[in-house]
Design a protein around this motif. Structure first.
Motif, PDB file in Angstrom:
ATOM      1  N   UNK A   1       8.025   7.424 -16.753  1.00  0.00           N
ATOM      2  CA  UNK A   1       7.224   6.238 -16.414  1.00  0.00           C
ATOM      3  C   UNK A   1       7.508   5.783 -14.984  1.00  0.00           C
ATOM      4  N   UNK A   2       8.759   5.830 -14.559  1.00  0.00           N
ATOM      5  CA  UNK A   2       9.100   5.456 -13.188  1.00  0.00           C
ATOM      6  C   UNK A   2       8.395   6.360 -12.186  1.00  0.00           C
ATOM      7  N   UNK A   3       8.289   7.645 -12.504  1.00  0.00           N
ATOM      8  CA  UNK A   3       7.575   8.578 -11.629  1.00  0.00           C
ATOM      9  C   UNK A   3       6.094   8.217 -11.565  1.00  0.00           C
ATOM     10  N   UNK A   4       5.506   7.802 -12.702  1.00  0.00           N
ATOM     11  CA  UNK A   4       4.107   7.384 -12.725  1.00  0.00           C
ATOM     12  C   UNK A   4       3.905   6.129 -11.866  1.00  0.00           C
ATOM     13  N   UNK A   5       4.841   5.177 -11.985  1.00  0.00           N
ATOM     14  CA  UNK A   5       4.746   3.946 -11.197  1.00  0.00           C
ATOM     15  C   UNK A   5       4.858   4.262  -9.704  1.00  0.00           C
ATOM     16  N   UNK A   6       5.721   5.201  -9.366  1.00  0.00           N
ATOM     17  CA  UNK A   6       5.864   5.610  -7.967  1.00  0.00           C
ATOM     18  C   UNK A   6       4.548   6.165  -7.434  1.00  0.00           C
ATOM     19  N   UNK A   7       3.852   6.955  -8.254  1.00  0.00           N
ATOM     20  CA  UNK A   7       2.559   7.493  -7.842  1.00  0.00           C
ATOM     21  C   UNK A   7       1.526   6.382  -7.651  1.00  0.00           C
ATOM     22  N   UNK A   8       1.541   5.387  -8.547  1.00  0.00           N
ATOM     23  CA  UNK A   8       0.614   4.257  -8.408  1.00  0.00           C
ATOM     24  C   UNK A   8       0.859   3.505  -7.103  1.00  0.00           C
ATOM     25  N   UNK A   9       2.140   3.283  -6.786  1.00  0.00           N
ATOM     26  CA  UNK A   9       2.484   2.580  -5.548  1.00  0.00           C
ATOM     27  C   UNK A   9       2.059   3.403  -4.333  1.00  0.00           C
ATOM     28  N   UNK A  10       2.264   4.709  -4.392  1.00  0.00           N
ATOM     29  CA  UNK A  10       1.848   5.588  -3.285  1.00  0.00           C
ATOM     30  C   UNK A  10       0.344   5.486  -3.045  1.00  0.00           C
ATOM     31  N   UNK A  11      -0.426   5.531  -4.129  1.00  0.00           N
ATOM     32  CA  UNK A  11      -1.886   5.443  -3.998  1.00  0.00           C
ATOM     33  C   UNK A  11      -2.314   4.088  -3.441  1.00  0.00           C
ATOM     34  N   UNK A  12      -1.640   3.020  -3.893  1.00  0.00           N
ATOM     35  CA  UNK A  12      -1.949   1.681  -3.393  1.00  0.00           C
ATOM     36  C   UNK A  12      -1.625   1.577  -1.906  1.00  0.00           C
ATOM     37  N   UNK A  13      -0.467   2.111  -1.508  1.00  0.00           N
ATOM     38  CA  UNK A  13      -0.062   2.085  -0.100  1.00  0.00           C
ATOM     39  C   UNK A  13      -1.052   2.865   0.757  1.00  0.00           C
ATOM     40  N   UNK A  14      -1.521   4.005   0.245  1.00  0.00           N
ATOM     41  CA  UNK A  14      -2.498   4.806   0.987  1.00  0.00           C
ATOM     42  C   UNK A  14      -3.789   4.025   1.207  1.00  0.00           C
ATOM     43  N   UNK A  15      -4.222   3.270   0.194  1.00  0.00           N
ATOM     44  CA  UNK A  15      -5.459   2.479   0.332  1.00  0.00           C
ATOM     45  C   UNK A  15      -5.292   1.369   1.367  1.00  0.00           C
ATOM     46  N   UNK A  16      -4.130   0.744   1.363  1.00  0.00           N
ATOM     47  CA  UNK A  16      -3.887  -0.321   2.330  1.00  0.00           C
ATOM     48  C   UNK A  16      -3.811   0.256   3.742  1.00  0.00           C
ATOM     49  N   UNK A  17      -3.124   1.379   3.874  1.00  0.00           N
ATOM     50  CA  UNK A  17      -3.050   2.031   5.184  1.00  0.00           C
ATOM     51  C   UNK A  17      -4.422   2.524   5.636  1.00  0.00           C
ATOM     52  N   UNK A  18      -5.311   2.743   4.649  1.00  0.00           N
ATOM     53  CA  UNK A  18      -6.672   3.164   4.960  1.00  0.00           C
ATOM     54  C   UNK A  18      -7.608   2.022   5.277  1.00  0.00           C
TER      55      UNK A  18
END
Length: 199
Positions: free
Chosen positions: A137-154
């Motif tokens: 689950x922690x790995x899944x949450x890390x992926x969610x945060x990565x995707x969110x960060x990518x959208x903000x950086x975009x």
């Protein structure tokens, strides 16, 4: 307006549900912007001895369950950050994976917390892990945060994650802070979720 980050395809909605027993004070990010959950009192007064006692009671409860279901598992107890942690693993090929689905682990965690509270008379914030389910689950949450960060950086102003428990939101706050962004909890009850923005 924040963009909502969808849950991962293989993520169950049950793992994102917040129950009354999960509502607990949030830790703030390094920028001190995370919003505390107000429904529970601070647990910092709990001693390591009290948490270890919770762990022992929980271990007895889970061991009895494993005996009833004829499953093999080794139980480890830990006490840190104001919580008792119970890990159930097996060094051999067993059917323990039958209990390691997120929705099953969450249900077992709630039952175990109730069993602990029945014996101690004190609300328990115990965390149960079966077969490495929390690590997954922690790995899944890390992926969610990565995707969110990518959208903000975009170019997005903010990104909202799906609703999840206070324990999972705490993990998210830590992951977000490590990425140099800011996060805060918004919403009430089962809709409480994390919103990520630039620092």
């Amino acid at each position: 307006m924040s963009e909502t980050i969808p849950q991962l395809a293989d993520e169950t909605t049950a793992s994102a549900e917040t129950t009354t027993a999960d509502v607990a004070p949030e830790e703030t990010t390094s920028a001190e912007t995370a919003t505390p959950d107000s429904a529970a009192a601070p647990e910092s007064a709990r001693s390591v001895t009290q948490l270890e006692e919770e762990g022992e009671i929980a271990a007895d409860y889970i061991e009895e369950l494993l005996d009833i279901t004829d499953l093999d598992g080794d139980i480890d107890i830990d006490a840190r950050d104001g919580r008792a942690y119970l890990s159930v693993n097996s060094s051999q090929d067993s059917n323990l994976r039958l209990l390691s689905k997120p929705e099953t682990v969450n249900a077992l965690q709630e039952l175990t917390r109730i069993a602990v509270q029945a014996k101690t008379g004190v609300f328990s914030r115990l965390i149960l892990d079966v077969g490495g389910s929390r690590q997954t689950r922690e790995a899944e949450l890390s992926q969610l945060v990565e995707r969110a960060a990518d959208r903000i950086e975009g170019g997005a102003q903010s990104a909202a994650l799906p609703p999840m428990s206070s324990y999972e939101r705490k993990l998210v706050h830590d992951l977000v802070a490590a990425r140099g962004f800011v996060s805060q909890s918004e919403g009430e009850g089962s809709d409480r979720h994390t919103v990520i923005t630039r620092a």
